[in-house]
Design an enzyme around this catalytic site. Structure first.
Site, PDB file in Angstrom:
ATOM      1  N   LEU A   1      -7.812  -5.785  -5.102  1.00  0.00           N
ATOM      2  CA  LEU A   1      -7.127  -4.999  -6.122  1.00  0.00           C
ATOM      3  C   LEU A   1      -5.644  -5.229  -5.893  1.00  0.00           C
ATOM      4  CD1 LEU A   1      -9.063  -1.595  -5.993  1.00  0.00           C
ATOM      5  CD2 LEU A   1      -9.028  -3.194  -7.914  1.00  0.00           C
ATOM      6  N   ASP A   2      -4.888  -5.440  -6.971  1.00  0.00           N
ATOM      7  CA  ASP A   2      -3.470  -5.686  -6.759  1.00  0.00           C
ATOM      8  C   ASP A   2      -2.758  -4.432  -6.283  1.00  0.00           C
ATOM      9  OD1 ASP A   2      -2.428  -4.158  -9.004  1.00  0.00           O
ATOM     10  OD2 ASP A   2      -3.066  -5.774 -10.318  1.00  0.00           O
ATOM     11  N   GLU A   3      -1.529  -4.590  -5.881  1.00  0.00           N
ATOM     12  CA  GLU A   3      -0.777  -3.498  -5.243  1.00  0.00           C
ATOM     13  C   GLU A   3      -0.739  -2.238  -6.093  1.00  0.00           C
ATOM     14  OE1 GLU A   3       3.719  -2.813  -3.332  1.00  0.00           O
ATOM     15  OE2 GLU A   3       3.189  -4.700  -4.348  1.00  0.00           O
TER      16      GLU A   3
ATOM     17  N   SER B   1      -2.895  -1.349  -8.490  1.00  0.00           N
ATOM     18  CA  SER B   1      -4.210  -0.882  -8.929  1.00  0.00           C
ATOM     19  C   SER B   1      -4.854  -0.042  -7.837  1.00  0.00           C
ATOM     20  CB  SER B   1      -5.107  -2.070  -9.284  1.00  0.00           C
ATOM     21  OG  SER B   1      -4.568  -2.793 -10.368  1.00  0.00           O
TER      22      SER B   1
END
Length: 204
Positions: free
Chosen positions: A47-49, A51
């Site tokens: 998951l990106d930073e 999210s």
């Protein structure tokens, strides 16, 4: 014996345990700050930073590879800018063109629907935006593929940029009642993922 974990990744954390870049290591937050994971633990996907939500972790590389196969569905709740229309939801369901690696990619048909009410998530540490900028709405999007920032690109493609993104389900595993930052160890993550998804809310 391999070990497996479920984590509700909070906003602002990278899906990694450390960085070799000294500057990034000083300025960013990492999963190792949330729990004393055993050596060899890896995140299954990312998951990106910015999210949030369900992240699986395991010490078993074969388990990680099986879960990351395309036939495992992931469900996201996206808070979007504006009141999303039936037409936009239908476009999400049928597939939209998004940018991937310098070209256009048509997403596969997926399940998408507008949520009747905002989900009961804890407030995010950083405010989404000022309410004076207009209304927002929430949509559920379930995909069985994982292009970089795919769900954000999908909602932007239909005219409703994502403001907040939370993954609530991977296969048969749901976010359930895990609080942000909470970790739960499970005996067999693959069996949970490949089992049937529980009926009803992914947050119950």
């Amino acid at each position: 014996m391999h070990r497996h974990f479920l984590l509700n990744k909070p906003f602002g954390y990278l899906s990694q345990f450390r960085s070799e870049d000294a500057r990034e290591a000083r300025k960013k937050r990492f999963l190792g700050e949330l729990h004393d994971f055993p050596a060899g633990t890896m995140a299954v996907g990312r998951l990106d930073e910015h999210s949030e939500g369900l992240l699986l972790l395991t010490t078993d590389g074969l388990a990680s590879e099986r879960i990351r196969r395309k036939d495992v569905e992931k469900e996201y709740y996206a808070q979007v800018d504006g009141l999303i229309t039936d037409e936009a939801v239908a476009l999400l369901q049928s597939g939209v063109d998004i940018g991937v690696e310098g070209g256009l990619y048509r997403t596969l048909p997926c399940t998408a629907f507008r949520l009747p009410a905002p989900p009961d998530f804890p407030a995010r540490p950083r405010k989404i935006r000022d309410d004076r900028h207009g209304p927002t709405s929430w949509v559920s999007i379930s995909v069985a593929e994982g292009k970089n920032r795919q769900v954000r690109k999908m909602t932007a493609a239909v005219g409703f940029p994502t403001l907040r993104l939370v993954r609530v389900r991977i296969g048969g595993v749901t976010l359930a009642n895990l609080a942000p930052g909470q970790v739960r160890e499970v005996p067999d993550v693959v069996a949970l993922v490949l089992g049937p998804a529980p009926a009803g809310s992914q947050l119950a």
